[in-house]
Design an enzyme around this catalytic site. Structure first.
Site, PDB file in Angstrom:
ATOM      1  N   PRO A  53       0.795  -1.229   0.000  1.00  0.00           N
ATOM      2  CA  PRO A  53       0.000   0.000   0.000  1.00  0.00           C
ATOM      3  C   PRO A  53       0.829   1.281   0.000  1.00  0.00           C
ATOM      4  O   PRO A  53       1.843   1.401   0.701  1.00  0.00           O
ATOM      5  CB  PRO A  53      -0.822  -0.139   1.285  1.00  0.00           C
ATOM      6  CG  PRO A  53      -0.989  -1.614   1.450  1.00  0.00           C
ATOM      7  CD  PRO A  53       0.320  -2.196   1.005  1.00  0.00           C
ATOM      8  N   CYS A  54       0.340   2.260  -0.779  1.00  0.00           N
ATOM      9  CA  CYS A  54       1.053   3.523  -0.964  1.00  0.00           C
ATOM     10  C   CYS A  54       0.702   4.630   0.029  1.00  0.00           C
ATOM     11  O   CYS A  54       1.539   5.509   0.276  1.00  0.00           O
ATOM     12  CB  CYS A  54       0.797   4.052  -2.376  1.00  0.00           C
ATOM     13  SG  CYS A  54       1.345   2.943  -3.689  1.00  0.00           S
TER      14      CYS A  54
END
Length: 425
Positions: A76-77
């Site tokens: 996840p960013c």
């Protein structure tokens, strides 16, 4: 015979397709969201696809894949995104450190993890150092590199921060992929012309020419999350850039403009999901279909790692595993690369050190005031233990706050709450 890869946070298959084209066969792909899972299963029925939280041992067990050739993923960013709060290790969505722990357990020959440009910023220098040191302690040589998707044939401004690590015996053969030749790169207009003309729009060719005159490269496509609205082409600044390129970014169209759509300068067209997928690097010959409705499909495309970039990096890794290249990796993967020397010095210190002692060990590179600021900054991702001494305050590096599998970590409660609201993204 193809090398095998285990891919986590696989999404809709952007990285998976690129790695497949680079010569890797999927032993397993793990994904949380149901629509990308459907996409993967419908397009590659021969792949084993696990659906659920990648950190849940009931979904998969990393030790079952010990010794796999490649461990890959796009974790996840949001913890690192410039558009967000950049909470790093304190964000319950952060899985980078957890992924590194799986490398330690699985001992693959190579590692490929990618994320947003924000992770390359000074804010996360110590975080990056912690990752590199953990890998190095386990016998890997690794480093990070900011790669531009547009350098690899993707007509989009899409920087990705990529970590590659290989075992010490393979690392000398790795070289970062060279950008493709200018003549092999396609512009936005060239990429979308046929699709824009699908409804016989008479001004499609003029539109494509006008778009390329403004910019041959599209703005970064933002997939968004379940927490934010429907399908559109990004925040205000991105929408303005699209508007300058004669594209209405306020949503997506179901079909291309018809014959009588009119002047694009007055009424700019919207893109379709298929058009966005082309800008993300999907080739129509792959016949890759996305599950779900328009918004779900757009999010899958927008959040993907561009397949051509994944292929380029994957081919470099495969060549290193085959020992095809000359031993020139010393120029690209640097043993014990230093991204944060203050963190490194504290990590190697035996117990407490005063800021004066820290300055001395760093050859007075920083003033005491600067070191105080740097140490305070470390507290965002690491525990800093402090003690008063006659000679001044002394500090010692404590635990990494990131989630690496702890049963008592705050991620569990936050994840459960998000799952109850169907807001995990």
């Amino acid at each position: 015979m193809a090398f095998e890869v285990v891919e986590i946070c696989a999404g809709a298959g952007g990285q998976a397709l690129g790695l497949e084209r680079a010569g890797f066969a999927h032993a397993l792909a793990v994904e949380l969201d149901k629509y990308p899972v459907q996409t993967l299963r419908e397009n590659r029925s021969q792949w084993k696809v696990a659906h659920g939280d990648v950190a849940d041992p009931d979904v998969w067990r990393p030790r079952d894949y010990a010794g796999v050739d490649l461990f890959a993923g796009g974790v996840p960013c949001p913890p690192f995104s410039i558009a967000g709060k950049q909470l790093g290790a304190n964000d319950e969505r952060d899985l980078f450190a957890w992924a590194v722990e799986q490398v330690v357990e699985m001992k693959p020959r190579a590692v490929l993890l990618e994320n947003v440009r924000g992770l390359s910023m000074p804010r996360f220098a110590a975080y990056r150092q912690a990752v590199l040191d953990r890998l190095a302690d386990s016998g890997y040589v690794g480093d990070w590199k900011l790669l531009q998707a547009s350098d690899y044939g993707v007509p989009q401004l899409r920087p990705r921060f990529v970590l590659v690590a290989l075992r010490e015996t393979d690392a000398p053969f790795f070289q970062w992929p060279a950008p493709v030749a200018a003549e092999d790169r396609r512009t936005v207009g060239q990429t979308l012309l046929k699709l824009m003309y699908a409804g016989k729009w008479r001004r499609a060719a003029a539109w494509a020419k006008a778009v390329d005159k403004v910019s041959p490269i599209a703005p970064t496509i933002v997939g968004g999350s379940k927490k934010h609205g429907g399908a559109d082409l990004g925040p205000t600044r991105a929408k303005q850039a699209w508007r300058a390129m004669h594209v209405d970014a306020m949503g997506l169209a179901n079909a291309a403009p018809d014959r009588d759509w009119g002047d694009f300068r007055v009424r700019p067209p919207k893109l379709t999901v298929e058009m966005v997928s082309r800008l993300q690097g999907w080739d129509p010959e792959w016949e890759w279909n996305f599950a779900g409705g328009k918004t779900a499909q757009y999010r899958q495309v927008g959040n993907a790692f561009p397949p051509p970039l994944a292929q380029a990096v994957g081919e470099s890794i495969r060549k290193a595993l085959d020992h095809e290249s000359e031993e020139s990796g010393a120029r690209t993967l640097v043993q014990r690369s230093v991204h944060d020397d203050v963190y490194r010095t504290l990590r190697e210190a035996d117990g407490f050190v005063t800021l004066d002692q820290l300055a001395e060990r760093l050859a007075s590179k920083y003033s005491v005031a600067e070191l105080h600021e740097r140490v305070t900054g470390l507290e965002r991702d690491f525990e800093i233990i402090r003690r008063r001494k006659r000679s001044g305050e002394a500090v010692m590096l404590g635990h990494f706050k990131a989630f690496i599998g702890q049963e008592d970590h705050h991620r569990h409660a936050a994840f459960a709450e998000a799952a109850a609201r169907s807001r995990i993204s």
